[in-house]
Write an enzyme that holds these catalytic residues in place. Structure first.
Site, PDB file in Angstrom:
ATOM      1  N   CYS A 215      29.691  46.620  48.134  1.00 51.68           N
ATOM      2  CA  CYS A 215      29.814  47.854  47.353  1.00 51.68           C
ATOM      3  C   CYS A 215      28.884  47.927  46.142  1.00 51.68           C
ATOM      4  O   CYS A 215      28.874  48.934  45.438  1.00 51.68           O
ATOM      5  CB  CYS A 215      31.265  48.050  46.893  1.00 51.68           C
ATOM      6  SG  CYS A 215      31.732  47.002  45.495  1.00 51.68           S
TER       7      CYS A 215
ATOM      8  N   CYS B 139      36.117  46.535  45.815  1.00 53.20           N
ATOM      9  CA  CYS B 139      36.305  46.755  47.262  1.00 53.20           C
ATOM     10  C   CYS B 139      37.117  45.658  47.929  1.00 53.20           C
ATOM     11  O   CYS B 139      37.246  45.660  49.151  1.00 53.20           O
ATOM     12  CB  CYS B 139      34.953  46.926  47.949  1.00 53.20           C
ATOM     13  SG  CYS B 139      34.088  45.374  48.219  1.00 53.20           S
TER      14      CYS B 139
ATOM     15  N   CYS C 235      33.068  29.289  42.854  1.00 49.56           N
ATOM     16  CA  CYS C 235      32.364  28.813  44.036  1.00 49.56           C
ATOM     17  C   CYS C 235      32.277  29.983  45.017  1.00 49.56           C
ATOM     18  O   CYS C 235      33.284  30.369  45.619  1.00 49.56           O
ATOM     19  CB  CYS C 235      33.145  27.641  44.630  1.00 49.56           C
ATOM     20  SG  CYS C 235      32.346  26.874  46.028  1.00 49.56           S
TER      21      CYS C 235
ATOM     22  N   CYS D 202      28.002  42.679  44.542  1.00 46.18           N
ATOM     23  CA  CYS D 202      28.776  42.617  45.786  1.00 46.18           C
ATOM     24  C   CYS D 202      27.934  43.184  46.928  1.00 46.18           C
ATOM     25  O   CYS D 202      27.409  44.290  46.815  1.00 46.18           O
ATOM     26  CB  CYS D 202      30.060  43.417  45.617  1.00 46.18           C
ATOM     27  SG  CYS D 202      31.059  43.506  47.120  1.00 46.18           S
TER      28      CYS D 202
ATOM     29  N   CYS E 217      36.113  40.862  44.946  1.00 50.38           N
ATOM     30  CA  CYS E 217      35.480  41.974  44.242  1.00 50.38           C
ATOM     31  C   CYS E 217      36.571  42.942  43.806  1.00 50.38           C
ATOM     32  O   CYS E 217      37.391  43.373  44.618  1.00 50.38           O
ATOM     33  CB  CYS E 217      34.492  42.681  45.170  1.00 50.38           C
ATOM     34  SG  CYS E 217      33.859  44.225  44.475  1.00 50.38           S
TER      35      CYS E 217
HETATM   36 FE    FE Z   1      32.698  45.010  46.389  1.00 48.01          FE
END
Ligand code: FE
Length: 131
Positions: free
Chosen positions: A51, A100, A120, A48, A97
């Site tokens: 984060c 976060c 995707c 991510c 995610c």
């Molecule tokens: Fe994240």
């Protein structure tokens, strides 16, 4: 259970580019064939951009022809969360995610077997760590 990271919008803006903010925090979509990773074939892990949570393995990446990085599955089931998305007159499943709540993209049921899923994902939501 993943421990959540919660930040104010201003704090995200300090650490991300405006495009990354638009996509991850405001649920935008990058134009196809424009991002860093749709045509990226190195061996490693995609994390991510907000984060650092490990999200996808390059071994699960496949060429979907859509112009977005596409994966068969998340790195771990608990890496991501799902939410129903009925915006733009469509019924889709949003992928976020799990740590976060960054918007990553959507998951569709037209992926390769055996999973049959196509995650995707926007390149702008991701960073890459080579193995
Ligand atoms: Fe994240």
């Amino acid at each position: 259970m993943v421990e959540k990271i919660v930040k104010f919008e201003d704090d995200w803006a300090k650490q991300l580019t405006s495009e990354q903010v638009l996509i991850t925090r405001k649920k935008g979509t990058e134009p196809p064939f424009s991002g860093r990773y749709w045509n990226h074939h190195e061996d490693g892990v995609y994390v991510c951009v907000c984060c650092g949570n490990e999200l996808f393995d390059s071994r699960d990446k496949f060429d979907s022809g859509t112009g977005w990085p596409s994966f068969k599955k998340p790195l771990r089931p608990e890496s991501v969360e799902f939410r129903e998305d009925t915006s733009h007159f469509m019924r889709r499943v949003e992928v976020l995610c799990a740590r976060c709540d960054a918007h990553l993209g959507h998951v569709f049921d037209d992926g390769p077997p055996p999973e049959g899923k196509r995650y995707c994902i926007n390149s702008a939501s991701l960073d890459f760590r080579a193995r």
